[in-house]
Design an enzyme around this catalytic site. Structure first.
Site, PDB file in Angstrom:
ATOM      1  N   VAL A 128       0.742  -1.027  -0.264  1.00  0.00           N
ATOM      2  CA  VAL A 128       0.012  -0.232   0.201  1.00  0.00           C
ATOM      3  C   VAL A 128       0.894   1.321  -0.466  1.00  0.00           C
ATOM      4  O   VAL A 128       1.267   1.457   1.044  1.00  0.00           O
ATOM      5  CB  VAL A 128      -0.924  -0.161   1.427  1.00  0.00           C
ATOM      6  N   ILE A 159       4.882  -1.560   3.506  1.00  0.00           N
ATOM      7  CA  ILE A 159       4.440   0.118   2.894  1.00  0.00           C
ATOM      8  C   ILE A 159       5.525   1.011   1.611  1.00  0.00           C
ATOM      9  O   ILE A 159       6.585   0.551   1.867  1.00  0.00           O
ATOM     10  CB  ILE A 159       5.442   1.188   3.882  1.00  0.00           C
ATOM     11  N   LYS A 160       4.818   1.461   0.838  1.00  0.00           N
ATOM     12  CA  LYS A 160       4.873   1.823  -0.721  1.00  0.00           C
ATOM     13  C   LYS A 160       5.599   3.023  -0.761  1.00  0.00           C
ATOM     14  O   LYS A 160       4.710   4.342  -0.277  1.00  0.00           O
ATOM     15  CB  LYS A 160       4.030   1.699  -1.497  1.00  0.00           C
ATOM     16  N   ILE A 161       6.829   3.379  -0.981  1.00  0.00           N
ATOM     17  CA  ILE A 161       7.573   4.591  -0.933  1.00  0.00           C
ATOM     18  C   ILE A 161       8.427   4.716  -2.567  1.00  0.00           C
ATOM     19  O   ILE A 161       8.964   4.330  -2.631  1.00  0.00           O
ATOM     20  CB  ILE A 161       8.905   5.068  -0.059  1.00  0.00           C
TER      21      ILE A 161
END
Length: 390
Positions: A128, A159-161
């Site tokens: 996400v 966690i998408k960065i």
């Protein structure tokens, strides 16, 4: 896909024997078992149970992004009930958006948890993304990643960065906080190296004695590279330039894999392995073919190899299940890939500039999806409030 037409992925899974076992193994099972590459699905919408046939077919993880959620939420009434409740409870459109997304991510994490457990945290992740409005905000991204990780509260969430210059330091800090990360929007080898360094720096800075639960993937984008470079080659127009169309993306990806092998070996890496560190796997993203003249498995077949992930939207997944070739290809023809890479440089293609332009376009596209979804949620919310006051 037209409504009601089953994809090869879901049709295959529904062909079950009397005992409930799937009759047909797919190329996805072979991909993982024979070649060590994890096939993930690049899509998520309600009902999340729609993922079950994909899991039965060998899909081992899910990726999402703001564009995927925009399509899911705006083209379906599956979110309306929860959205109404949130608006009645006084939530604004953006808070409501995150609640909708978090529910989908948690539900998907539950479905993939058995794979996560079976592989001891190597696979079974659901990704996400932090708000695309934060793509140039280092500290804002760190805070958003911590918040998302905390509220989703699942061991198998990524966690998408984005790999923007501003967010590379965020990646280091988030990893140092023991949070697993999917680094997205990587378009050049130079930026990819900065991403690996951020991962290694983060592990070293974490102070954890056991690093085995902090993992990461680096999402290296493929098809969009050809879309841009092909246009540049057509502008150059010489026979030599035209002969290189459709070859840049895979060549660059193979070179990225060589860098991965180099960076995850040697004394620095070995010291981290002693603390249980896991390699940051390369993930091939943007695997659907944008040019109909190209083979529809062009961005999957040539990039198969151990410890990698390929995330595929419907088009690429269906094509690969139907007629993909399972063979180790990632380290085949590396010198040819290097030749293509430098031939493109000689023609005046600046790889770093290409990466910057694609990153800018990627960030803008995600921001656009995010903003337009929030606008439509605001309108929907206002309409509900008006109706409630009547």
């Amino acid at each position: 896909r037209p409504a009601g037409v089953a994809s090869p992925a879901s049709a295959m899974a529904s062909a079950k024997e009397g005992n409930g076992a799937v009759t047909k193994r797919t190329t996805l099972h072979d991909l993982y078992e024979q070649q060590g590459q994890s096939p993930w699905y690049d899509n998520l919408c309600r009902p999340v149970t729609d993922l079950l046939p994909y899991i039965a077919n060998g899909v081992r993880g899910v990726t999402s992004n703001p564009t995927i959620f925009q399509k899911a939420i705006s083209s379906s009434n599956a979110y309306d009930g929860q959205f109404k409740e949130l608006i009645s409870a006084g939530k604004d459109a953006e808070s409501a958006y995150w609640e909708l997304v978090i529910k989908d991510i948690q539900d998907a994490c539950k479905l993939f948890e058995p794979i996560y457990d079976e592989t001891d945290g190597a696979d079974g992740y659901v990704s996400v993304e932090v708000s695309p409005r934060l793509a140039n905000d280092t500290q804002g991204t760190v805070e958003a990643a911590k918040w998302l990780h905390k509220v989703v509260n699942r061991p198998n969430v990524y966690i998408k960065i984005p790999a923007t210059a501003e967010c590379v330091p965020s990646i280091k800090e988030v990893i140092a906080n023991g949070i697993s990360v999917n680094v997205t929007l990587i378009f050049s080898v130079a930026r990819y190296e900065a991403v690996i360094d951020a991962y290694l720096d983060g592990l070293e800075a974490s102070g954890l004695s056991d690093l085995s639960r902090v993992t990461s993937v680096a999402s290296f984008f493929v098809s969009r590279v050809d879309s841009l470079i092909d246009k540049m080659l057509e502008k150059i127009g010489t026979p030599e330039a035209l002969a290189l169309r459709g070859k840049a993306a895979v060549a660059q990806a193979k070179i990225a894999n060589q860098l991965y092998l180099k960076k995850f070996s040697g004394p620095r890496w070995e010291a981290l392995v002693k603390k249980g560190a896991k390699k940051q796997r390369l993930l091939w993203a943007s695997t659907s073919v944008k040019n109909p003249a190209y083979l529809d498995t062009l961005y999957v077949d040539p990039l198969i190899g151990p410890d990698t992930v390929s995330t595929m939207p419907d088009q690429a997944l269906d094509a690969f299940i139907d007629h993909g070739t399972v063979a180790r290809t990632i380290d085949a023809n590396v010198s040819e890939a290097e030749g293509i890479y430098s031939a493109l440089e000689k023609l005046g293609i600046d790889w770093e500039e290409v990466g910057k332009q694609l990153e800018h376009e990627g960030v803008s596209s995600f921001k656009g999806s995010f903003d337009s979804l929030l606008t439509s949620l605001e309108e929907k919310g206002n309409a509900l409030k008006t109706a409630a006051n009547l």
